[in-house]
Design a protein around this motif. Structure first.
Motif, PDB file in Angstrom:
ATOM      1  N   ASN B  93      23.962  68.201  -2.148  1.00  0.00           N
ATOM      2  CA  ASN B  93      24.006  67.370  -0.947  1.00  0.00           C
ATOM      3  C   ASN B  93      22.614  67.089  -0.395  1.00  0.00           C
ATOM      4  O   ASN B  93      21.754  67.956  -0.389  1.00  0.00           O
ATOM      5  CB  ASN B  93      24.827  68.080   0.131  1.00  0.00           C
ATOM      6  CG  ASN B  93      26.278  68.073  -0.217  1.00  0.00           C
ATOM      7  OD1 ASN B  93      26.643  67.677  -1.315  1.00  0.00           O
ATOM      8  ND2 ASN B  93      27.106  68.515   0.698  1.00  0.00           N
ATOM      9  N   LYS B  94      22.436  65.844   0.056  1.00  0.00           N
ATOM     10  CA  LYS B  94      21.201  65.507   0.754  1.00  0.00           C
ATOM     11  C   LYS B  94      21.527  65.411   2.235  1.00  0.00           C
ATOM     12  O   LYS B  94      22.317  64.575   2.646  1.00  0.00           O
ATOM     13  CB  LYS B  94      20.659  64.174   0.249  1.00  0.00           C
ATOM     14  CG  LYS B  94      19.748  64.321  -0.955  1.00  0.00           C
ATOM     15  CD  LYS B  94      19.437  62.982  -1.555  1.00  0.00           C
ATOM     16  CE  LYS B  94      18.434  62.220  -0.718  1.00  0.00           C
ATOM     17  NZ  LYS B  94      18.216  60.859  -1.280  1.00  0.00           N
ATOM     18  N   LEU B  95      20.939  66.290   3.017  1.00  0.00           N
ATOM     19  CA  LEU B  95      21.251  66.315   4.437  1.00  0.00           C
ATOM     20  C   LEU B  95      20.074  65.779   5.244  1.00  0.00           C
ATOM     21  O   LEU B  95      18.931  66.102   4.963  1.00  0.00           O
ATOM     22  CB  LEU B  95      21.569  67.745   4.878  1.00  0.00           C
ATOM     23  CG  LEU B  95      22.711  68.417   4.136  1.00  0.00           C
ATOM     24  CD1 LEU B  95      22.831  69.856   4.555  1.00  0.00           C
ATOM     25  CD2 LEU B  95      24.010  67.690   4.399  1.00  0.00           C
ATOM     26  N   LYS B 120      17.311  54.490   6.667  1.00  0.00           N
ATOM     27  CA  LYS B 120      17.214  55.804   6.041  1.00  0.00           C
ATOM     28  C   LYS B 120      18.404  56.092   5.140  1.00  0.00           C
ATOM     29  O   LYS B 120      18.674  57.239   4.799  1.00  0.00           O
ATOM     30  CB  LYS B 120      17.087  56.882   7.107  1.00  0.00           C
ATOM     31  CG  LYS B 120      15.773  56.779   7.852  1.00  0.00           C
ATOM     32  CD  LYS B 120      15.372  58.076   8.484  1.00  0.00           C
ATOM     33  CE  LYS B 120      13.997  57.937   9.096  1.00  0.00           C
ATOM     34  NZ  LYS B 120      13.709  58.995  10.066  1.00  0.00           N
ATOM     35  N   GLY B 121      19.138  55.044   4.799  1.00  0.00           N
ATOM     36  CA  GLY B 121      20.203  55.205   3.821  1.00  0.00           C
ATOM     37  C   GLY B 121      21.548  55.577   4.393  1.00  0.00           C
ATOM     38  O   GLY B 121      22.429  56.004   3.658  1.00  0.00           O
ATOM     39  N   ILE B 122      21.731  55.404   5.700  1.00  0.00           N
ATOM     40  CA  ILE B 122      23.027  55.723   6.293  1.00  0.00           C
ATOM     41  C   ILE B 122      23.994  54.563   6.031  1.00  0.00           C
ATOM     42  O   ILE B 122      23.618  53.399   6.142  1.00  0.00           O
ATOM     43  CB  ILE B 122      22.884  55.943   7.808  1.00  0.00           C
ATOM     44  CG1 ILE B 122      21.811  56.973   8.111  1.00  0.00           C
ATOM     45  CG2 ILE B 122      24.196  56.358   8.429  1.00  0.00           C
ATOM     46  CD1 ILE B 122      22.163  58.353   7.718  1.00  0.00           C
ATOM     47  N   ASP B 244      25.332  63.834   6.073  1.00  0.00           N
ATOM     48  CA  ASP B 244      25.394  64.080   4.637  1.00  0.00           C
ATOM     49  C   ASP B 244      25.268  62.732   3.929  1.00  0.00           C
ATOM     50  O   ASP B 244      26.126  61.875   4.050  1.00  0.00           O
ATOM     51  CB  ASP B 244      26.742  64.739   4.320  1.00  0.00           C
ATOM     52  CG  ASP B 244      26.822  65.169   2.871  1.00  0.00           C
ATOM     53  OD1 ASP B 244      25.915  64.816   2.108  1.00  0.00           O
ATOM     54  OD2 ASP B 244      27.793  65.853   2.517  1.00  0.00           O
ATOM     55  N   LEU B 245      24.149  62.544   3.191  1.00  0.00           N
ATOM     56  CA  LEU B 245      23.881  61.235   2.590  1.00  0.00           C
ATOM     57  C   LEU B 245      24.692  60.966   1.332  1.00  0.00           C
ATOM     58  O   LEU B 245      24.689  59.861   0.821  1.00  0.00           O
ATOM     59  CB  LEU B 245      22.394  61.107   2.241  1.00  0.00           C
ATOM     60  CG  LEU B 245      21.469  60.752   3.396  1.00  0.00           C
ATOM     61  CD1 LEU B 245      20.106  60.443   2.880  1.00  0.00           C
ATOM     62  CD2 LEU B 245      22.008  59.583   4.182  1.00  0.00           C
TER      63      LEU B 245
END
Lengths: 180, 259
Positions: B93-95, B120-122, B244-245
């Protein structure tokens, strides 16, 4: 003493328009933030409702309804499409439009505070009704929440009405030639 | 004709401004108020300093220290189990931490606005957590902000499972820090204090995120039993959250849609 900026002359339409839009943006931003003292158990004053009441007490029915629809759309854009604020705000604008025309209510900040108190409760009632009719949430939950929400937002809204009444009244009052 | 002209002279101006303002408001509605949240993002730090800004560092020190001890124990256990089960490792996971800049604009809604967005990729439907567990999911995204629907909102539904027995159900928000869990079938063995986590058949939420604890049960409720769940994340006092991306794997969604 500061020289009062005269925005009522006809050639300052654009300044007036800018101030109206600017005051709306400020109200929207205030809705989103929580400043200690400006909230009661996590509930912030209904700034857009106050804006609408101050606008529509001196306007005719159609201007009030158009403002109510616009504010409802903006408020919904900040939350979601259900439950809609448009219906509640339209009913508020129906009650408050031109309220000073009959001589029963005197034009001052106290009467306006009382109007905001009542209208906040009406607005919350409409939202609670939407929840009760269109969802499966138990009625007892909705109306228990309603008691808390309506009273709190009515109290906090009417407490802070004087703060924005004077500037907004100055910006939003109709021009003499519009009044006819 | 003259009547029309006179009418236009009298009301044309009002009509024009009325229609124009409704169109502008409609545009704001269609963009889900992105203009307002972006404005909030740009002016927020300058005039409302958040005194608890060191929370992020604080979390990193105390909580993470405490949790990392547990993680070490669990990781060794997990590795052994993976060897036994031939488990294929998924991407970790990328948090991303995010600060809360806006709260619900109304007493009924439970939404927050956070200060990271599509830059930011949300993306919508990403999962938002906090210390303690699940907080909600992203509903709208603008370049620099995103709006999160909390699990305590009336419109929120989270597929959940009891970690001890595996009973499935879903949790509805009630506008407070206590949610209502409805089970899908009759259940017998539910105790006060049981831990509830996200279900592995949920289409939005990844499995095994802690949600809350059972604090009251109504076993005899007629269609299916109900339990009251106290959320472990401090829904009412959030300052920082973690997004969580990693999106839920699309394959699982496809399989579930087919069912």
């Amino acid at each position: 003493m500061l020289k009062r900026l005269d925005i009522s002359s006809k050639n300052k339409d654009w300044l007036r328009l800018f101030l109206i839009v600017f005051s709306l943006i400020i109200c929207c931003l205030l809705l989103l933030v929580r400043i200690s003292g400006l909230e009661l158990i996590g509930i912030t004053p209904n700034w857009l409702l106050m804006w609408l009441v101050i606008w529509s007490v001196k306007r005719n029915l159609w201007q009030s309804i158009v403002a109510a629809i616009c504010l409802g759309l903006i408020w919904d854009s900040l939350t979601g499409f259900f439950p809609s604020h448009i219906l509640g705000l339209i009913i508020v604008s129906l009650f408050t439009s031109n309220v000073y025309k009959d001589k029963y209510v005197k034009e001052d900040v106290i009467s306006l505070t009382l109007i905001v108190f009542g209208m906040a409760i009406i607005n919350e009632t409409i939202i609670a009704l939407q929840y009760s009719i269109q969802t499966q949430i138990p009625l007892i939950d909705i109306w228990l929440n309603y008691q808390k929400n309506s009273l709190t937002s009515a109290i906090i809204s009417s407490l802070w009405t004087p703060l924005i009444y004077y500037p907004l009244d100055y910006i939003l009052k109709p021009l003499p030639f519009e009044k006819k | 004709m003259k009547f029309l002209y006179r009418w236009w002279q009298k009301y044309g101006n009002q009509l024009f401004w009325g229609i124009l303002s409704i169109l502008v408001a409609w545009q704001i509605y269609l963009t889900q108020g992105s203009f307002i949240s972006e404005t909030l993002y740009h002016i927020y730090p300058s005039w409302l300093f958040n005194p608890q800004i060191d929370r992020e560092a604080l979390y990193q020190q105390s909580t993470i220290q405490e949790l990392s001890n547990k993680i070490v124990i669990l990781e060794t256990q997990n590795q052994n189990l993976k060897k036994i089960a031939n488990y294929i490792d998924k991407s970790s996971n990328k948090l991303v931490p995010a600060r809360i800049i806006g709260r619900s604009p109304d007493a009924w809604w439970q939404v927050i606005t956070i200060d990271i967005g599509s830059n930011k990729g949300i993306k919508p439907n990403l999962v938002v957590m906090s210390v303690g567990g699940l907080v909600g999911r992203v509903t709208d995204v603008t370049p620099n902000t995103s709006r999160v629907l909390l699990i305590s909102d009336y419109n929120s539904r989270v597929g959940a499972t009891l970690s001890r027995t595996g009973y499935q159900g879903f949790i509805k928000g009630q506008s407070t820090h206590i949610g209502l869990m409805e089970f899908y079938a009759k259940v017998g063995d539910v105790k006060i204090g049981d831990v509830v986590k996200t279900s592995n058949i949920s289409t939005i939420f990844p499995p095994d995120i802690p949600i809350g604890k059972v604090i009251a049960i109504d076993i005899n409720k007629s269609p299916a039993p109900e339990a009251q769940i106290e959320f472990t994340a401090p829904i009412d006092f959030l300052d920082w959250v973690i997004v969580d991306l990693v999106e839920k794997s699309p394959l699982i969604d496809v399989l579930q849609n087919k069912k």
